[in-house]
Design a protein around this motif. Structure first.
Motif, PDB file in Angstrom:
ATOM      1  N   ALA A  37      71.977  45.722-117.933  1.00 18.32           N
ATOM      2  CA  ALA A  37      72.853  45.938-119.081  1.00 18.32           C
ATOM      3  C   ALA A  37      72.639  44.847-120.129  1.00 18.32           C
ATOM      4  O   ALA A  37      72.635  45.119-121.333  1.00 18.32           O
ATOM      5  CB  ALA A  37      74.308  45.975-118.644  1.00 18.32           C
ATOM      6  N   LYS A  38      72.418  43.618-119.672  1.00 18.04           N
ATOM      7  CA  LYS A  38      72.182  42.505-120.590  1.00 18.04           C
ATOM      8  C   LYS A  38      70.856  42.691-121.311  1.00 18.04           C
ATOM      9  O   LYS A  38      70.768  42.460-122.520  1.00 18.04           O
ATOM     10  CB  LYS A  38      72.197  41.185-119.817  1.00 18.04           C
ATOM     11  CG  LYS A  38      72.114  39.970-120.697  1.00 18.04           C
ATOM     12  CD  LYS A  38      72.236  38.688-119.892  1.00 18.04           C
ATOM     13  CE  LYS A  38      72.122  37.500-120.808  1.00 18.04           C
ATOM     14  NZ  LYS A  38      72.175  36.244-120.066  1.00 18.04           N
ATOM     15  N   ASP A  39      69.835  43.120-120.585  1.00 16.54           N
ATOM     16  CA  ASP A  39      68.535  43.377-121.209  1.00 16.54           C
ATOM     17  C   ASP A  39      68.637  44.485-122.251  1.00 16.54           C
ATOM     18  O   ASP A  39      68.036  44.411-123.315  1.00 16.54           O
ATOM     19  CB  ASP A  39      67.492  43.787-120.158  1.00 16.54           C
ATOM     20  CG  ASP A  39      67.070  42.648-119.257  1.00 16.54           C
ATOM     21  OD1 ASP A  39      67.369  41.472-119.594  1.00 16.54           O
ATOM     22  OD2 ASP A  39      66.452  42.916-118.211  1.00 16.54           O
ATOM     23  N   LYS A  40      69.411  45.502-121.934  1.00 14.32           N
ATOM     24  CA  LYS A  40      69.575  46.658-122.817  1.00 14.32           C
ATOM     25  C   LYS A  40      70.518  46.337-123.984  1.00 14.32           C
ATOM     26  O   LYS A  40      70.484  46.999-125.005  1.00 14.32           O
ATOM     27  CB  LYS A  40      70.116  47.830-121.995  1.00 14.32           C
ATOM     28  CG  LYS A  40      70.141  49.135-122.707  1.00 14.32           C
ATOM     29  CD  LYS A  40      70.663  50.232-121.807  1.00 14.32           C
ATOM     30  CE  LYS A  40      70.889  51.478-122.634  1.00 14.32           C
ATOM     31  NZ  LYS A  40      71.599  52.503-121.923  1.00 14.32           N
ATOM     32  N   LYS A  41      71.362  45.345-123.802  1.00 18.01           N
ATOM     33  CA  LYS A  41      72.348  44.909-124.794  1.00 18.01           C
ATOM     34  C   LYS A  41      73.417  45.950-125.084  1.00 18.01           C
ATOM     35  O   LYS A  41      73.980  46.009-126.173  1.00 18.01           O
ATOM     36  CB  LYS A  41      71.660  44.477-126.089  1.00 18.01           C
ATOM     37  CG  LYS A  41      70.790  43.265-125.923  1.00 18.01           C
ATOM     38  CD  LYS A  41      70.248  42.764-127.235  1.00 18.01           C
ATOM     39  CE  LYS A  41      69.542  41.466-127.009  1.00 18.01           C
ATOM     40  NZ  LYS A  41      68.160  41.449-127.289  1.00 18.01           N
ATOM     41  N   GLU A  42      73.667  46.818-124.090  1.00 13.64           N
ATOM     42  CA  GLU A  42      74.770  47.776-124.170  1.00 13.64           C
ATOM     43  C   GLU A  42      75.059  48.304-122.769  1.00 13.64           C
ATOM     44  O   GLU A  42      74.307  48.050-121.837  1.00 13.64           O
ATOM     45  CB  GLU A  42      74.455  48.925-125.130  1.00 13.64           C
ATOM     46  CG  GLU A  42      73.241  49.737-124.760  1.00 13.64           C
ATOM     47  CD  GLU A  42      72.916  50.795-125.819  1.00 13.64           C
ATOM     48  OE1 GLU A  42      72.786  51.963-125.414  1.00 13.64           O
ATOM     49  OE2 GLU A  42      72.792  50.455-126.997  1.00 13.64           O
ATOM     50  N   ALA A  43      76.143  49.035-122.650  1.00 10.43           N
ATOM     51  CA  ALA A  43      76.535  49.562-121.328  1.00 10.43           C
ATOM     52  C   ALA A  43      75.480  50.540-120.819  1.00 10.43           C
ATOM     53  O   ALA A  43      74.835  51.243-121.591  1.00 10.43           O
ATOM     54  CB  ALA A  43      77.884  50.252-121.430  1.00 10.43           C
ATOM     55  N   LEU A  44      75.334  50.549-119.509  1.00  7.54           N
ATOM     56  CA  LEU A  44      74.359  51.440-118.885  1.00  7.54           C
ATOM     57  C   LEU A  44      74.899  52.858-118.769  1.00  7.54           C
ATOM     58  O   LEU A  44      76.103  53.050-118.577  1.00  7.54           O
ATOM     59  CB  LEU A  44      74.012  50.938-117.478  1.00  7.54           C
ATOM     60  CG  LEU A  44      73.344  49.571-117.366  1.00  7.54           C
ATOM     61  CD1 LEU A  44      73.209  49.183-115.906  1.00  7.54           C
ATOM     62  CD2 LEU A  44      71.989  49.574-118.041  1.00  7.54           C
ATOM     63  N   LEU A  45      74.023  53.823-118.887  1.00  4.98           N
ATOM     64  CA  LEU A  45      74.383  55.209-118.636  1.00  4.98           C
ATOM     65  C   LEU A  45      74.436  55.410-117.121  1.00  4.98           C
ATOM     66  O   LEU A  45      73.834  54.641-116.369  1.00  4.98           O
ATOM     67  CB  LEU A  45      73.354  56.150-119.251  1.00  4.98           C
ATOM     68  CG  LEU A  45      73.134  56.028-120.758  1.00  4.98           C
ATOM     69  CD1 LEU A  45      71.955  56.880-121.189  1.00  4.98           C
ATOM     70  CD2 LEU A  45      74.390  56.436-121.504  1.00  4.98           C
ATOM     71  N   GLU A  46      75.105  56.455-116.684  1.00  7.91           N
ATOM     72  CA  GLU A  46      75.229  56.701-115.242  1.00  7.91           C
ATOM     73  C   GLU A  46      73.846  56.875-114.603  1.00  7.91           C
ATOM     74  O   GLU A  46      73.606  56.385-113.501  1.00  7.91           O
ATOM     75  CB  GLU A  46      76.092  57.929-114.982  1.00  7.91           C
ATOM     76  CG  GLU A  46      76.341  58.151-113.508  1.00  7.91           C
ATOM     77  CD  GLU A  46      77.283  59.289-113.215  1.00  7.91           C
ATOM     78  OE1 GLU A  46      77.412  59.620-112.025  1.00  7.91           O
ATOM     79  OE2 GLU A  46      77.880  59.848-114.153  1.00  7.91           O
ATOM     80  N   ALA A  47      72.939  57.552-115.290  1.00 13.28           N
ATOM     81  CA  ALA A  47      71.594  57.769-114.747  1.00 13.28           C
ATOM     82  C   ALA A  47      70.855  56.437-114.565  1.00 13.28           C
ATOM     83  O   ALA A  47      70.115  56.257-113.596  1.00 13.28           O
ATOM     84  CB  ALA A  47      70.798  58.689-115.660  1.00 13.28           C
ATOM     85  N   GLU A  48      71.074  55.510-115.488  1.00 12.98           N
ATOM     86  CA  GLU A  48      70.437  54.189-115.384  1.00 12.98           C
ATOM     87  C   GLU A  48      71.027  53.405-114.212  1.00 12.98           C
ATOM     88  O   GLU A  48      70.303  52.733-113.481  1.00 12.98           O
ATOM     89  CB  GLU A  48      70.617  53.409-116.692  1.00 12.98           C
ATOM     90  CG  GLU A  48      69.847  54.013-117.856  1.00 12.98           C
ATOM     91  CD  GLU A  48      70.224  53.417-119.197  1.00 12.98           C
ATOM     92  OE1 GLU A  48      69.307  53.231-120.019  1.00 12.98           O
ATOM     93  OE2 GLU A  48      71.418  53.125-119.432  1.00 12.98           O
ATOM     94  N   GLU A  49      72.339  53.494-114.054  1.00 10.68           N
ATOM     95  CA  GLU A  49      72.982  52.825-112.915  1.00 10.68           C
ATOM     96  C   GLU A  49      72.451  53.395-111.595  1.00 10.68           C
ATOM     97  O   GLU A  49      72.138  52.649-110.675  1.00 10.68           O
ATOM     98  CB  GLU A  49      74.503  53.000-112.980  1.00 10.68           C
ATOM     99  CG  GLU A  49      75.158  52.218-114.093  1.00 10.68           C
ATOM    100  CD  GLU A  49      76.645  52.476-114.206  1.00 10.68           C
ATOM    101  OE1 GLU A  49      77.369  51.533-114.570  1.00 10.68           O
ATOM    102  OE2 GLU A  49      77.102  53.609-113.936  1.00 10.68           O
TER     103      GLU A  49
END
Length: 149
Positions: A37-49
């Motif tokens: 999430a930090k790398d993406k700089k936003e909340a993760l989507l459920e699929a990413e989690e």
């Protein structure tokens, strides 16, 4: 509630219950989720989690295989415990029958009645987005191979 929040809540419960093994497994998973999430700089989507959880399970399974090869009982038990904890948060995996049905649908969509080995690339290209994160890639590959026989 996102899976990250759920993992954090479960980790706190494990800490209160003084369950060190469960807390450790959840802590590692939470760190992986937060790092992404930090790398993406936003909340993760459920699929990413889900992808991160499956990746952590796969790493634990690889560690388990290495521990079994080395006959390390302590590591075997630790990795089995970790896999059990992580599996609680993993997305439900598709059964073989469900995957075979999707393979049949993809073949029909592509207009391939009798798939041949040369068709495998195009079949996989169309199939994988439909089953990604929901089915083991090795099983999907095996079932596509069986459909070609």
């Amino acid at each position: 509630m996102s899976k990250t929040e759920l993992v954090q809540k479960e980790m706190i419960a494990a800490m209160k219950a003084r369950d060190a093994e469960r807390k450790e497994s959840l802590s590692l998973l939470l760190a992986a989720l937060k790092a992404k999430a930090k790398d993406k700089k936003e909340a993760l989507l459920e699929a990413e989690e889900d992808a991160i959880i499956l990746k952590e399970i796969k790493q634990a399974e690889e560690s388990l295989a290495g521990a079994e090869k080395a006959a390390r009982a302590d590591l075997i038990e630790m990795n089995r415990s970790r896999i059990a904890v992580l599996s609680e948060f993993a997305p439900a995996q598709m059964e073989e029958a469900e995957i075979q049905k999707i393979i049949a649908e993809v073949l029909q969509k592509l207009g391939i009645e009798k798939p041949e080995p040369k068709d495998k690339g195009i079949i996989m290209k169309n199939l994988m987005p439909l089953v990604k994160g929901k089915a083991d890639g090795g099983m999907v590959n095996r079932l596509v191979g069986e459909a070609m026989k």
